[in-house]
Design a protein around this motif. Structure first.
Motif, PDB file in Angstrom:
ATOM      1  N   TYR A  10      18.064   4.083  26.571  1.00 10.30           N
ATOM      2  CA  TYR A  10      18.132   4.806  27.842  1.00 10.30           C
ATOM      3  C   TYR A  10      18.326   3.861  29.022  1.00 10.30           C
ATOM      4  O   TYR A  10      19.000   4.196  29.988  1.00 10.30           O
ATOM      5  N   LEU A  68      32.116   4.480  41.864  1.00  6.98           N
ATOM      6  CA  LEU A  68      32.663   5.624  42.577  1.00  6.98           C
ATOM      7  C   LEU A  68      32.560   5.419  44.090  1.00  6.98           C
ATOM      8  O   LEU A  68      33.515   5.692  44.829  1.00  6.98           O
ATOM      9  N   LEU A 109      20.135  13.736  35.244  1.00  3.00           N
ATOM     10  CA  LEU A 109      20.646  12.510  35.864  1.00  3.00           C
ATOM     11  C   LEU A 109      21.020  12.712  37.328  1.00  3.00           C
ATOM     12  O   LEU A 109      21.453  11.782  37.995  1.00  3.00           O
ATOM     13  N   VAL A 161      28.543   3.268  37.287  1.00  2.00           N
ATOM     14  CA  VAL A 161      29.508   4.336  37.555  1.00  2.00           C
ATOM     15  C   VAL A 161      29.367   4.818  38.998  1.00  2.00           C
ATOM     16  O   VAL A 161      30.355   4.975  39.720  1.00  2.00           O
ATOM     17  N   VAL A 162      28.105   5.011  39.438  1.00  2.00           N
ATOM     18  CA  VAL A 162      27.875   5.463  40.813  1.00  2.00           C
ATOM     19  C   VAL A 162      28.376   4.407  41.803  1.00  2.00           C
ATOM     20  O   VAL A 162      29.074   4.722  42.775  1.00  2.00           O
ATOM     21  N   ILE A 176      21.443   9.890  40.667  1.00  2.00           N
ATOM     22  CA  ILE A 176      22.567   9.626  41.582  1.00  2.00           C
ATOM     23  C   ILE A 176      22.021   9.315  42.967  1.00  2.00           C
ATOM     24  O   ILE A 176      22.466   8.374  43.631  1.00  2.00           O
ATOM     25  N   LYS A 195      21.931   3.218  29.155  1.00  2.00           N
ATOM     26  CA  LYS A 195      22.612   4.380  29.732  1.00  2.00           C
ATOM     27  C   LYS A 195      22.462   4.418  31.248  1.00  2.00           C
ATOM     28  O   LYS A 195      23.411   4.633  31.985  1.00  2.00           O
ATOM     29  N   GLY A 248      24.369   1.733  32.944  1.00  2.00           N
ATOM     30  CA  GLY A 248      25.775   2.117  32.987  1.00  2.00           C
ATOM     31  C   GLY A 248      26.038   3.159  34.056  1.00  2.00           C
ATOM     32  O   GLY A 248      27.020   3.082  34.783  1.00  2.00           O
ATOM     33  N   PHE A 249      25.127   4.110  34.175  1.00  2.00           N
ATOM     34  CA  PHE A 249      25.315   5.174  35.164  1.00  2.00           C
ATOM     35  C   PHE A 249      25.258   4.600  36.580  1.00  2.00           C
ATOM     36  O   PHE A 249      26.016   5.024  37.457  1.00  2.00           O
TER      37      PHE A 249
END
Lengths: 531, 257
Positions: free
Chosen positions: A259, A273, A44, A269-270, A48, A262, A265-266
């Protein structure tokens, strides 16, 4: 009146059917939706970078609405009082307005900058993962090269963005860039004059950097990202070696639906952040730097982290000036033109160099553990050490000041460190790799330590080992070493109850150990397969 | 034409000689400093001398004339330099090194001024022109321009200080008061150049002081300033906070092996 039949459940299928009738997308789409992703957190890291890039496009578009890359001189009348009535360029004025007068402008600017730092950081970490696991080997050499190209494009893109606000720090950076170009023998002055439209700084450089920053480089990056991801789809994802995993399959989860969720969602999250950092941590406070003037060079002037290694190489370079055939090669030429020239070309060729040295022309879809390629791991560690010594030397004045060390001592530590730290890193990484490999082999040969100590009739104590597989006449395991994960604890074999799995908290409740003195359970057939 | 006898000529020559000697001697007496006749010290200076004789004399010597290899003469450094060095705790110094650092002052501000008055009355020199603790208000924007050109190359854009060669450094301005800032510009302590009144007029110094004090009190609009070090701490933040947080997120989302 007849009621028309209307079934809600049929809507998706009917819609999809209608679309497929018109565009015939079912077959290609099925292939894409069924694409299998192997599940490992290090896969992953590239995501990012991809997500940061998307955030860069979004925030950058917002910034472009309010920014004017003009070097026309204006008199600041905005709301930041310490700069009132100060003469500055229109570019700097609009950057200040973005920070103080445009609603939400400051957090957008800060998110853009943090996203840029994260983009480059994720690229480097992703690249390290690819390198240490051998994911660049045939057939993926081209994707390795594209990745390297994207690093250098991101480097240039970031530097152009850093230069745009026309504050004192970015002007200092641009001045250094012009000096680097001037240091090139024979053509240096021509290159500089044509880029700056005459003598530094001229009046055109910001517009040129702007079109490079908001159009050309992002377009090239976007194209390369598309090719990069497209190649991953075409060539399939690499995976760790393990039970059921071969060079000819991919074991993992389908892209759709789990996937995708996922990944979505990631992305959030990025995004979260970056928004958090943009809101909480101040970055690039251009109002403190003031407008660029040639006479203003602040202490602690550094480039962003990914350029800092070049600043470091410049600081460490001894003042060796070479005069040859009427031309002067200034010392700046070596650390800022020759060194990045080497660093940008040699790593690109690494997959071919390694294949030649190891005489390995095979097709590889399985990754290697870093311990199984000690030379490569050592080389990678040496490269990282080299880079880190340069990067820390780029901030050596801050380190010297805050830790009460002489700046001269820092410079010399960097010069000596640049020569001796990489070989030490190579040696240590190689030894650690061999040691880990040795331990794996030991467990394969002698079994897992059970923690049960036996007293022999002659008074000797020995630890009982649980073999992982049937043993030969000497009591040695017959499993060959193939570079898979070797279980090293009894509970990984199911002997002491289920292993505690899960990163943040155990997924399963631990089971009480069996009664004392019980012999370790026989490994089941299933577990044997696993190991 | 009047003619004189040789004797009369000798007498007039002797008289002229005498008059010239009296004149030269008189002028000399009028303008020459007297080595013996010391002007009486003011009350503050006497207090300062008492402090000097107990705490400073071992390095700077009797009557502030300096001691070879230990401390320089303080004649002519002025009260501004003394007040700066004493108020910031740099003097008395613990030892000789690349740079004497700021520490908890041994004397309070009143005592520092008494010491300053003593040195001032001994040898003269630059003085801080305002009596109070705060400098007259200046133009912050102009101060910023002057700060960036004259000060930021060592003290950094943030006033946080920076490294110089061989262990020397430009200290942070975080704790500096108006008087200390003025005195530092005027006297150029340690490695700092002197910014005399012909380089930066007193009004320009007030502008710079206003800018520096504003810089320190100004809240960072973008959140935590990360020490205002610039890209070095920003780079650390993206790895230590950003990448680490996302690595944990990746571990949460995907498997480990």
């Amino acid at each position: 009146m007849r009621k028309r039949k209307f079934n809600v459940k049929e809507i998706p299928a009917k819609t999809a059917g209608e679309i497929d009738d018109r565009f015939q997308v079912a077959t290609p789409l099925r292939g894409i939706l069924n694409k299998v992703f192997p599940d490992h957190w290090t896969f992953l890291l590239g995501e990012i970078a991809l997500f940061s890039f998307i955030i860069l496009l979004l925030t950058g578009t917002f910034l472009a609405l309010f920014f004017d890359p003009s070097m026309q001189e204006v008199n600041y009348q905005g709301s930041y009082l310490p700069l009132r009535d100060v003469h500055m360029s229109r570019a700097y004025e609009t950057s200040l307005n973005l920070s103080f007068d445009v609603r939400g402008g400051l957090i957008m600017r800060q998110m853009h900058h943090w996203a840029a730092l994260l983009f480059m950081a994720a690229i480097v970490i992703h690249m390290a993962r690819i390198f240490f696991t051998g994911a660049f080997r045939k057939p993926r050499e081209l994707n390795w090269i594209i990745g390297m190209l994207m690093f250098w494009l991101g480097f240039t893109e970031g530097f152009a963005g850093y230069s745009l606000p026309d504050d004192a720090l970015s002007g200092t950076g641009l001045r250094i860039a012009s000096a680097i170009m001037l240091s090139i023998p024979v053509i240096g002055s021509w290159v500089t004059a044509s880029l700056f439209g005459g003598e530094f700084p001229g009046e055109i450089i910001l517009s040129r950097l702007y079109i490079l920053h908001v159009f050309l480089l992002p377009l090239i990056l976007l194209t390369l990202i598309t090719v990069h991801v497209g190649l991953v789809i075409v060539q399939k994802h690499t995976q760790w070696a393990g039970p059921g995993r071969t060079n000819h399959n991919v074991v993992g989860e389908r892209w759709f639906p789990r996937y995708v969720i996922k990944q979505g969602g990631f992305f959030m999250v990025v995004f979260g952040l970056i928004a958090l950092m943009g809101g909480l941590f101040q970055i690039n406070p251009i109002w403190l730097f003031g407008p660029y003037e040639a006479a203003v060079v602040s202490a602690g002037s550094q480039p962003d982290w990914y350029v800092m290694f070049l600043d470091g190489s410049t600081r460490l370079m001894p003042a060796w000036e070479i005069r040859i055939w009427g031309y002067t090669i200034p010392p700046l030429f070596w650390p800022t033109v020759v060194l990045p020239g080497i660093l940008s070309t040699v790593p690109m060729l690494y997959p071919f160099i390694e294949a030649r040295l190891t005489k390995d022309k095979g097709h590889h879809n399985l990754l290697q553990r870093p311990r199984d390629m000690p030379e490569r791991t050592g080389l990678g560690a040496a490269g990282i050490a080299f880079y880190l010594v340069l990067a820390f030397s780029g901030g050596n004045d801050i380190i010297a000041d805050k830790f009460d060390i002489s700046l001269n001592a820092m410079t010399w530590a960097g010069r000596i460190g640049l020569l001796i730290v990489p070989p030490i890193a190579y040696y240590l990484a190689r030894r650690i790799s061999l040691g880990l490999q040795q331990h794996d082999r030991e467990v394969l040969a002698h079994g897992v330590e059970t923690g049960i100590i036996k007293l022999l009739p002659n008074g000797q104590y020995v630890e009982v080992h649980q073999p992982l597989a049937p043993v030969d006449d000497h009591g040695h395991g017959e499993l060959p070493y193939v570079g898979w994960t070797v279980p090293k604890k009894m509970n990984r074999l199911g002997a002491l109850g289920p292993a505690l799995r899960g990163f943040f908290k155990p997924i399963e409740e631990p089971v009480k150990p069996r009664s004392n003195g019980a012999k370790p359970a026989e490994i089941s057939e299933k577990e044997k397969e696993k190991v | 034409m009047l003619t004189r006898s040789p004797a009369a000529r000798k007498v007039t020559a002797a008289l002229r000689m005498l008059a010239a000697l009296v004149l030269a001697g008189g002028i000399y007496t009028l303008i020459s400093p007297s080595a013996q006749a010391t002007a009486p010290l003011s009350a503050a200076a006497q207090e300062g001398k008492a402090l000097y004789d107990t705490s400073c004399i071992s390095c700077h010597g009797n009557n502030a004339q300096g001691v070879e290899g230990r401390g320089p003469s303080l004649l002519g450094v002025g009260s501004a330099a003394v007040e700066f060095q004493v108020e910031t705790g740099r003097m008395p110094a613990a030892r000789q090194e690349a740079q004497i650092e700021r520490k908890q002052p041994l004397f309070d501000d009143a005592e520092a001024r008494q010491l300053g008055a003593y040195i001032q009355e001994l040898g003269g020199g630059p003085e801080i022109p305002f009596a109070g603790q705060t400098a007259p208000a200046g133009d912050i924007a102009n101060g910023g321009k002057l700060f960036r050109v004259n000060c930021s190359s060592c003290h950094a854009f943030s006033g946080g200080g920076g490294a110089l060669s061989s262990g020397k450094y430009a200290p942070t301005l975080e704790l500096s008061t108006d008087r200390q800032l003025y005195a530092a510009m005027l006297t150029g302590p340690q490695n700092m150049p002197v910014f005399g009144d012909n380089q930066l007029t007193p009004e320009e110094k007030y502008d710079i002081i206003s800018y520096v004090q504003n810089l320190k009190s100004d809240v960072d609009p973008g959140g935590w300033g990360l020490g205002r070090f610039g890209p070095v701490t920003e780079g650390l933040a993206i790895f230590l906070f950003g990448m680490v947080a996302l690595a944990f997120a990746a571990l949460w989302i995907a498997g480990k092996s």
